[in-house]
Scaffold this active site. Sequence first.
Site, PDB file in Angstrom:
ATOM      1  N   LYS A  70      10.838  -3.550   1.632  1.00  8.33           N
ATOM      2  CA  LYS A  70      10.351  -4.998   1.286  1.00  8.33           C
ATOM      3  C   LYS A  70      11.294  -6.079   1.902  1.00  8.33           C
ATOM      4  O   LYS A  70      10.696  -7.097   2.002  1.00  8.33           O
ATOM      5  CB  LYS A  70       9.986  -4.797  -0.228  1.00  8.33           C
ATOM      6  CG  LYS A  70       8.801  -3.975  -0.599  1.00  8.33           C
ATOM      7  CD  LYS A  70       7.778  -4.091   0.243  1.00  8.33           C
ATOM      8  CE  LYS A  70       6.468  -3.138  -0.198  1.00  8.33           C
ATOM      9  NZ  LYS A  70       5.321  -3.665   0.441  1.00  8.33           N
ATOM     10  N   TYR A 123      12.112   1.888  -0.743  1.00  2.28           N
ATOM     11  CA  TYR A 123      10.998   0.988  -0.958  1.00  2.28           C
ATOM     12  C   TYR A 123      11.649  -0.355  -0.964  1.00  2.28           C
ATOM     13  O   TYR A 123      11.315  -1.288   0.018  1.00  2.28           O
ATOM     14  CB  TYR A 123      10.298   1.525  -2.311  1.00  2.28           C
ATOM     15  CG  TYR A 123       9.285   0.270  -2.663  1.00  2.28           C
ATOM     16  CD1 TYR A 123       7.983   0.704  -2.105  1.00  2.28           C
ATOM     17  CD2 TYR A 123       9.424  -0.747  -3.394  1.00  2.28           C
ATOM     18  CE1 TYR A 123       6.996  -0.219  -2.406  1.00  2.28           C
ATOM     19  CE2 TYR A 123       8.568  -1.456  -3.840  1.00  2.28           C
ATOM     20  CZ  TYR A 123       7.191  -1.364  -3.188  1.00  2.28           C
ATOM     21  OH  TYR A 123       6.251  -2.302  -3.482  1.00  2.28           O
ATOM     22  N   ALA A 152      -7.165  -0.951   1.421  1.00  2.55           N
ATOM     23  CA  ALA A 152      -7.998  -1.990   0.698  1.00  2.55           C
ATOM     24  C   ALA A 152      -9.066  -1.071  -0.347  1.00  2.55           C
ATOM     25  O   ALA A 152     -10.076  -1.673  -1.095  1.00  2.55           O
ATOM     26  CB  ALA A 152      -8.810  -2.822   1.605  1.00  2.55           C
ATOM     27  N   SER A 153      -8.815   0.218  -0.279  1.00  2.73           N
ATOM     28  CA  SER A 153      -9.493   1.014  -1.307  1.00  2.73           C
ATOM     29  C   SER A 153      -9.295   0.980  -2.696  1.00  2.73           C
ATOM     30  O   SER A 153     -10.091   1.342  -3.738  1.00  2.73           O
ATOM     31  CB  SER A 153      -9.373   2.587  -0.773  1.00  2.73           C
ATOM     32  OG  SER A 153      -7.982   2.907  -0.853  1.00  2.73           O
ATOM     33  N   ARG A 154      -8.115   0.587  -2.989  1.00  2.00           N
ATOM     34  CA  ARG A 154      -7.386   0.403  -4.431  1.00  2.00           C
ATOM     35  C   ARG A 154      -6.626  -0.825  -4.487  1.00  2.00           C
ATOM     36  O   ARG A 154      -6.401  -1.345  -3.683  1.00  2.00           O
ATOM     37  CB  ARG A 154      -6.866   1.654  -4.631  1.00  2.00           C
ATOM     38  CG  ARG A 154      -7.642   3.014  -4.403  1.00  2.00           C
ATOM     39  CD  ARG A 154      -6.814   4.147  -4.789  1.00  2.00           C
ATOM     40  NE  ARG A 154      -5.778   4.618  -3.876  1.00  2.00           N
ATOM     41  CZ  ARG A 154      -4.607   4.698  -3.909  1.00  2.00           C
ATOM     42  NH1 ARG A 154      -3.906   4.477  -5.164  1.00  2.00           N
ATOM     43  NH2 ARG A 154      -3.697   5.039  -3.008  1.00  2.00           N
ATOM     44  N   ASN A 213      -1.343  -5.079   3.725  1.00  2.00           N
ATOM     45  CA  ASN A 213      -1.096  -4.931   2.253  1.00  2.00           C
ATOM     46  C   ASN A 213      -0.530  -3.341   1.935  1.00  2.00           C
ATOM     47  O   ASN A 213       0.098  -3.045   0.880  1.00  2.00           O
ATOM     48  CB  ASN A 213      -2.415  -5.172   1.568  1.00  2.00           C
ATOM     49  CG  ASN A 213      -2.384  -4.584   0.194  1.00  2.00           C
ATOM     50  OD1 ASN A 213      -1.815  -4.974  -0.905  1.00  2.00           O
ATOM     51  ND2 ASN A 213      -3.262  -3.324  -0.056  1.00  2.00           N
ATOM     52  N   SER A 257      -6.628   5.103   3.936  1.00  2.00           N
ATOM     53  CA  SER A 257      -6.092   6.354   4.660  1.00  2.00           C
ATOM     54  C   SER A 257      -6.663   7.541   4.125  1.00  2.00           C
ATOM     55  O   SER A 257      -7.279   8.705   4.734  1.00  2.00           O
ATOM     56  CB  SER A 257      -4.400   6.316   4.839  1.00  2.00           C
ATOM     57  OG  SER A 257      -4.093   6.732   3.613  1.00  2.00           O
ATOM     58  N   ASP A 280      -4.465   5.688   9.440  1.00  2.00           N
ATOM     59  CA  ASP A 280      -3.287   5.837   8.658  1.00  2.00           C
ATOM     60  C   ASP A 280      -2.385   4.886   9.770  1.00  2.00           C
ATOM     61  O   ASP A 280      -2.177   5.005  11.003  1.00  2.00           O
ATOM     62  CB  ASP A 280      -2.583   7.235   9.107  1.00  2.00           C
ATOM     63  CG  ASP A 280      -1.133   7.350   8.535  1.00  2.00           C
ATOM     64  OD1 ASP A 280      -0.420   6.300   8.534  1.00  2.00           O
ATOM     65  OD2 ASP A 280      -0.448   8.409   8.484  1.00  2.00           O
ATOM     66  N   ALA A 285      14.416  -1.613   0.459  1.00  2.00           N
ATOM     67  CA  ALA A 285      14.781  -1.839   1.742  1.00  2.00           C
ATOM     68  C   ALA A 285      13.551  -2.214   2.717  1.00  2.00           C
ATOM     69  O   ALA A 285      13.803  -3.057   3.519  1.00  2.00           O
ATOM     70  CB  ALA A 285      15.663  -0.650   2.330  1.00  2.00           C
TER      71      ALA A 285
HETATM   72  P1  NAP Z   1      -2.103   1.223  -4.788  1.00  2.00           P
HETATM   73  O1  NAP Z   1      -2.718   1.127  -5.667  1.00  2.00           O
HETATM   74  O2  NAP Z   1      -1.222   2.540  -4.578  1.00  2.00           O
HETATM   75  O3  NAP Z   1      -2.878   1.164  -3.318  1.00  2.00           O
HETATM   76  C1  NAP Z   1      -2.191   1.621  -2.150  1.00  2.00           C
HETATM   77  C2  NAP Z   1      -3.302   1.429  -1.144  1.00  2.00           C
HETATM   78  O4  NAP Z   1      -2.475   1.779   0.490  1.00  2.00           O
HETATM   79  C3  NAP Z   1      -4.671   2.301  -1.073  1.00  2.00           C
HETATM   80  O5  NAP Z   1      -5.550   1.651  -0.747  1.00  2.00           O
HETATM   81  C4  NAP Z   1      -4.197   3.402   0.037  1.00  2.00           C
HETATM   82  O6  NAP Z   1      -5.417   4.073   0.436  1.00  2.00           O
HETATM   83  C5  NAP Z   1      -3.482   2.515   0.924  1.00  2.00           C
HETATM   84  N1  NAP Z   1      -2.527   3.448   1.728  1.00  2.00           N
HETATM   85  C6  NAP Z   1      -1.272   4.078   1.463  1.00  2.00           C
HETATM   86  N2  NAP Z   1      -0.706   4.579   2.472  1.00  2.00           N
HETATM   87  C7  NAP Z   1      -1.586   4.269   3.830  1.00  2.00           C
HETATM   88  C8  NAP Z   1      -1.799   4.438   5.116  1.00  2.00           C
HETATM   89  N3  NAP Z   1      -0.669   5.217   5.593  1.00  2.00           N
HETATM   90  N4  NAP Z   1      -2.631   3.895   5.954  1.00  2.00           N
HETATM   91  C9  NAP Z   1      -3.403   3.361   5.283  1.00  2.00           C
HETATM   92  N5  NAP Z   1      -3.392   2.686   3.963  1.00  2.00           N
HETATM   93  C10 NAP Z   1      -2.662   3.488   3.173  1.00  2.00           C
HETATM   94  O7  NAP Z   1      -0.830  -0.018  -4.303  1.00  2.00           O
HETATM   95  P2  NAP Z   1      -0.901  -1.498  -4.815  1.00  2.00           P
HETATM   96  O8  NAP Z   1      -0.042  -1.291  -6.140  1.00  2.00           O
HETATM   97  O9  NAP Z   1      -2.197  -2.013  -4.963  1.00  2.00           O
HETATM   98  O10 NAP Z   1       0.218  -1.974  -3.970  1.00  2.00           O
HETATM   99  C11 NAP Z   1      -0.292  -2.796  -2.420  1.00  2.00           C
HETATM  100  C12 NAP Z   1       0.800  -3.258  -2.035  1.00  2.00           C
HETATM  101  O11 NAP Z   1       1.446  -4.217  -2.913  1.00  2.00           O
HETATM  102  C13 NAP Z   1       1.929  -2.508  -1.633  1.00  2.00           C
HETATM  103  O12 NAP Z   1       2.501  -2.914  -0.279  1.00  2.00           O
HETATM  104  C14 NAP Z   1       3.034  -2.378  -2.485  1.00  2.00           C
HETATM  105  O13 NAP Z   1       4.291  -2.017  -2.215  1.00  2.00           O
HETATM  106  C15 NAP Z   1       2.792  -3.821  -3.032  1.00  2.00           C
HETATM  107  N6  NAP Z   1       3.561  -4.159  -4.500  1.00  2.00           N
HETATM  108  C16 NAP Z   1       2.935  -3.547  -5.365  1.00  2.00           C
HETATM  109  C17 NAP Z   1       3.321  -3.912  -6.533  1.00  2.00           C
HETATM  110  C18 NAP Z   1       2.818  -3.201  -8.012  1.00  2.00           C
HETATM  111  O14 NAP Z   1       3.326  -3.180  -8.921  1.00  2.00           O
HETATM  112  N7  NAP Z   1       1.803  -2.378  -7.828  1.00  2.00           N
HETATM  113  C19 NAP Z   1       4.369  -4.690  -6.841  1.00  2.00           C
HETATM  114  C20 NAP Z   1       5.027  -5.245  -5.716  1.00  2.00           C
HETATM  115  C21 NAP Z   1       4.379  -5.053  -4.388  1.00  2.00           C
HETATM  116  P3  NAP Z   1      -5.595   5.408   0.212  1.00  2.00           P
HETATM  117  O15 NAP Z   1      -5.792   5.679  -1.139  1.00  2.00           O
HETATM  118  O16 NAP Z   1      -6.876   5.578   1.103  1.00  2.00           O
HETATM  119  O17 NAP Z   1      -4.585   6.469   0.690  1.00  2.00           O
END
Ligand code: NAP
Length: 246
Positions: free
Chosen positions: A160, A156, A13-15, A90, A37, A63, A158
Amino acid sequence: MRFEGKVVLVTGASRGIGKAVATGFGKEGAKVVVNYSKSKSKANEVVKEIEKYGGEAISIKCDISDENQVRDMIEKAVQRFSRLDILVNNAGIGFLSNFEEMKTEQWKRTFDVNMLGGFLCSKYAAKQMLKQKYGRIVNIASTDGINTYDPRSIDYAATKAAVINFTKSLAQALGPDILVNCVAPGWVATDMSKGMSKETMRRELSRQIIKRFSRPEEQANAVLFLASDDASYITGSVLVVDGGFR
Ligand code: NAP
């Protein structure tokens, strides 16, 4: 306020999408656990933003692929807020690499975060939710698990597809008191998608009815709906939020 009195844990939830989900819940009265994390200061900014709207939130470093850390995080959340009503799985990662060059370590890491992490958080959260006889779990999948395939992210995609299947089976396992659903986003403007080349972006948008990436808040709206009483008869479902990708 749809979530007054509810306690919500949002992983990652940080980003990005997780941040929009956490602040969305905070604005609507929930007490929010902001998991991260690595991005401590960003997670604390999310906490401050929720407090600005008069809400209550804490950040917890964990993590999600580490079972001990997940157990501790859920314990801390319940200690602090006395219950846990909603879990949003998420947090996710993705790498780009050609299949022939894909390393086993990368394959395992993608599964550990995207799939094992959701299983662990659900397992420990469900213990508390079953005691309460109330719970909502919303998983974040991706259209990559359904119909949008990139040959450079086979691992990735797989994970999802697995998240979607996990959602349906978990709904069977935990119902009827705990409802389990997932959102499958298409393209979202976050850190995860920002390295995309202009050419790829043009190609992807040409296949969508709505010719832009979604805002994280548009995904959060779908998550909040599935966690709300408006979705009281929905479980084991996949809500696709992809701007009409064909
Ligand atoms: P993002 O901007 O890259 O943010 C990822 C988040 O996950 C960050 O808060 C990060 O925290 C956290 N994270 C990563 N590894 C972690 C771990 N081992 N333990 C706990 N937290 C962890 O990603 P996003 O685009 O918002 O994506 C969020 C979700 O939506 C993901 O499941 C992604 O697969 C899915 N999604 C995204 C898209 C897209 O186009 N962006 C499309 C379809 C689905 P830290 O910064 O603290 O590591």
